[in-house]
Design a protein around this motif. Structure first.
Motif, short mmCIF file in Angstrom:
data_model
loop_
_atom_site.label_atom_id
_atom_site.label_comp_id
_atom_site.label_asym_id
_atom_site.label_seq_id
_atom_site.Cartn_x
_atom_site.Cartn_y
_atom_site.Cartn_z
N GLU A 25 0.80 -1.22 0.00
CA GLU A 25 0.00 0.00 0.00
C GLU A 25 0.83 1.28 0.00
OE1 GLU A 25 -3.04 -0.47 -0.69
OE2 GLU A 25 -2.79 -2.64 -0.42
N THR A 42 -1.42 11.66 -10.93
CA THR A 42 -1.65 10.23 -10.69
C THR A 42 -0.67 9.70 -9.64
OG1 THR A 42 -2.39 9.90 -12.97
CG2 THR A 42 -1.65 7.94 -11.76
N LEU A 98 0.30 5.84 -7.78
CA LEU A 98 0.08 4.39 -7.79
C LEU A 98 0.79 3.77 -6.59
CD1 LEU A 98 0.85 3.58 -11.56
CD2 LEU A 98 -1.40 3.91 -10.50
N THR A 99 0.08 2.90 -5.89
CA THR A 99 0.72 2.12 -4.83
C THR A 99 1.50 0.98 -5.47
OG1 THR A 99 -1.11 0.56 -4.59
CG2 THR A 99 -1.21 2.60 -3.29
N ARG A 152 0.97 -2.12 -5.04
CA ARG A 152 0.00 -3.12 -5.52
C ARG A 152 -0.59 -2.69 -6.86
NH1 ARG A 152 -2.71 -6.58 -2.32
NH2 ARG A 152 -2.55 -5.20 -0.50
N GLU A 153 -0.96 -1.41 -6.97
CA GLU A 153 -1.57 -0.91 -8.21
C GLU A 153 -0.58 -0.94 -9.36
OE1 GLU A 153 -4.79 2.25 -6.26
OE2 GLU A 153 -2.72 2.86 -6.65
N GLN A 161 -0.20 -4.58 -10.47
CA GLN A 161 -1.35 -5.10 -11.21
C GLN A 161 -1.43 -4.51 -12.61
OE1 GLN A 161 -4.60 -4.25 -8.53
NE2 GLN A 161 -4.29 -6.13 -7.35
N ARG A 162 -1.18 -3.21 -12.72
CA ARG A 162 -1.24 -2.59 -14.05
C ARG A 162 -0.14 -3.13 -14.96
NH1 ARG A 162 -2.42 3.82 -13.87
NH2 ARG A 162 -1.88 3.46 -16.06
N GLY A 184 -4.74 -9.26 -13.55
CA GLY A 184 -3.78 -8.47 -12.81
C GLY A 184 -2.77 -9.30 -12.04
#
Length: 591
Positions: free
Chosen positions: A19, A30, A32-33, A35-36, A39-40, A137
């Motif tokens: 996180e 923008t 992004l963590t 995790r994000e 996944q991306r 993801g």
């Protein structure tokens, strides 16, 4: 994946701090963590695998600097490929040459690149393709080996064509896990370098493999006020500045770096006076002077400077990073005696695989290491240095036609090859000349086939073939090139360029124009400047442009960006722009 691959190290970090913020994009806002971001990147990696990308496939990238760029580079590595940056600021011919020579499997682009036009002959995939969002993801599970390619970065080449340096995963991870680095000082790193410049590998992967945050600077050049705002807004702890940009900040606004923990600088000779000015303004700062080559995986040696450091006439190259051996050798590959000049060879870890598709050039520059184990190699840098009696290594210069301009290694032969394509040109020689202010500037010496030569047209031609830092701003027309007694080109006999020469131009007509003419004259060391004179036609370069914009803002109270200066380069145009901005301010104030 193994612990010595970038995707594996990143996966470990995601598991530790899912996180925490991994990427912040200053232009779009923008964030992004981990995790994000993971996944991306996984979704795009699955998409690339579905398109056939696999083990060591080269994937070209043509994008603006953004959070999406970080996602894209990570995705390529997760898919098992190697990313191959194509600089968005390069002329179309150079972009096409890089694609033609490296033969990537795909070209990934963003909307800006697609709108501007992309190289032909390679499948183009938009990173914003809706099909990407529909991919899973989860990690694609591709096995990435330590010796696998991570990226191919192109540098200036003596053949007249850029050459691609192939760097492996383990070499990048080795650099980023060196015990000399302190994760706290690089907790929030500014991604400032062009992604087609090898320093970007440090700026991106250093924070991401240590739980830090990549702060992506807006696209384009950044003036000191913008840089200061980014440092303050994002509490930047670490950043890299080319030696030229570092010098500009030292002279114009050394307090810009207040609050930063560590500044890395290099890519050219570092001015001790600039170091002292910055340390005086920011006493708690650590300045790490760096030496390296793209072929040696970004950085190979370093020298730490703090407020208590003694500064001599030169800043030494310093000590090699862990696992790297820095030799200074004579022509017989024997260690040069103390005080004697020799060539720098880099050995042990960090030596790149070689030049993509250039076996002969690779064999010439990556040679057998007589001091290492059988089969090991060392990279012949072409840099000359000496080791002092005290053990310090001092840079002396280059042994070939390569020079450093604005922190970039430029092969003069490539510049000459591009200029030679201009019709009506019989001969051309390009040299780097040093101005009184210490800045190097490329000068083109040209011999026309017959009659006159339109130097303005030649300069325009150069700008369509070469990046800005490789385009000579000064041309000298000669009837013939000077030769030595044995018929070789006599570079020492080339006439000194007249940097002060200006074309006839109207004189200033308003106080503002008079002030701007004085600024142009002082900065460019030109005795007289008229209002029709262009900053860049007078020899101004990017770093000088940043200085000018800083001085204008302080003197007239109206902010001027470097991009604005490119659009309005003459005194008359720039004065008109400033007057328009002033009028707009007054209108808003009155309302």
């Amino acid at each position: 994946m193994t612990a010595f691959s970038i995707p594996a190290r990143f996966a470990d970090q995601v598991a530790r701090t899912p996180e925490a913020t991994a990427v912040s994009d200053a232009a779009s806002g923008t964030a992004l963590t981990y995790r994000e971001l993971d996944q991306r990147a996984n979704r795009l990696a699955h998409h690339l695998i579905g398109l056939g990308v696999g083990h060591e496939d080269r994937v070209a990238v043509l994008m603006e600097r953004s959070a999406e760029l970080v996602v894209t580079l990570l995705a390529i590595l997760k898919a098992g490929g190697a990313y191959l940056p194509v600089h968005e600021a390069d002329p179309a011919d150079r972009q096409q040459s890089i694609v033609d020579r490296s033969r990537p499997a795909l070209l990934l682009v963003d909307d800006a690149a697609r709108a501007a036009g992309v190289p032909a002959g390679v499948p183009v995939v938009a990173v914003t393709d809706p099909a990407v969002a529909g991919q899973p993801g989860t990690d694609p599970g591709t096995r990435v080996h330590p010796g696998q390619l991570a990226y191919v970065i192109h540098t200036s080449g003596s053949t007249g064509q850029p050459k691609g340096v192939a760097v492996t995963q383990q070499d990048v991870v080795r650099l980023l896990t060196d015990p000399q680095w302190t994760a706290e000082r690089h907790a929030r790193v500014l991604l400032l370098a062009p992604y087609a410049f090898d320093v970007s590998a440090f700026e991106i992967w250093m924070p991401l493999l240590h739980g830090g945050q990549v702060v992506v600077a807006p696209p384009g050049r950044l003036e000191p006020p913008v840089l200061r705002e980014l440092i303050t807004r994002y509490d930047i702890t670490g950043l890299h500045l080319t030696a030229g940009l570092f010098r500009v900040l030292a002279e114009e606004a050394p307090s810009t770096l207040t609050g930063v923990s560590e500044v890395l600088t290099g890519g050219d000779v570092i001015a001790p006076a600039a170091v002292r000015r910055v340390l005086d303004a920011c006493p708690g700062l650590v300045i790490r002077a760096l030496y390296g080559a793209t072929e040696g995986t970004v950085f190979s040696a370093h020298h730490v400077l703090t407020s208590g450091s003694e500064l001599g006439k030169v800043v030494p190259i310093g000590d090699a990073f862990t696992g790297i051996t820095l030799h200074i050798l004579d022509e017989d590959l024997a260690p040069a005696a103390a005080g004697a000049v020799g060539e720098i060879y880099l050995a042990s870890e960090g030596v790149a695989r070689g030049y993509l598709g250039e076996a002969g050039l690779t064999a010439a520059r990556f040679v057998a290491d007589p001091f290492g184990e059988p089969g090991t190699r060392m990279y012949r840098t072409g840099d000359l240095a000496r080791r002092t009696a005290g053990g310090a290594v001092e840079f002396v210069g280059r042994e070939d036609s390569q020079v450093k301009i604005l922190g970039f290694l430029v092969d003069l032969a490539e510049v000459e090859a591009a200029l030679a394509e201009h019709p009506g040109l019989a001969q051309v020689v390009v040299l780097a000349r040093e101005r009184e202010d210490g800045n190097k500037q490329l000068v083109g010496y040209v011999v026309p086939e017959s009659g006159e030569l339109d130097l303005a047209a030649l300069r325009a031609h150069a700008k369509t073939k070469l990046p800005g830092y490789m385009t000579p701003e000064v041309f000298v027309r000669l009837d013939s090139l000077p030769l030595t007694a044995n018929g070789k080109l006599d570079r020492d006999a080339m006439p000194e360029p007249d940097f002060d020469q200006v074309l006839a131009s109207r004189g200033p007509e308003t106080p503002l124009q008079q002030e701007l003419c004085a600024m142009f004259s002082a900065l460019l060391e030109v005795p007289e400047v008229g209002i029709d004179d262009s900053f860049f036609e007078l020899g101004g370069q990017s770093l000088q442009a940043m200085r000018l914009c800083s001085r204008i803002g302080a003197a007239v109270g109206v902010g001027v960006s470097v991009n604005t200066l490119f659009d309005t380069p003459t005194v008359a145009e720039l004065a008109a722009y400033i007057e328009t901005k002033r009028a707009a301010y007054q209108t808003r104030a009155a309302s």
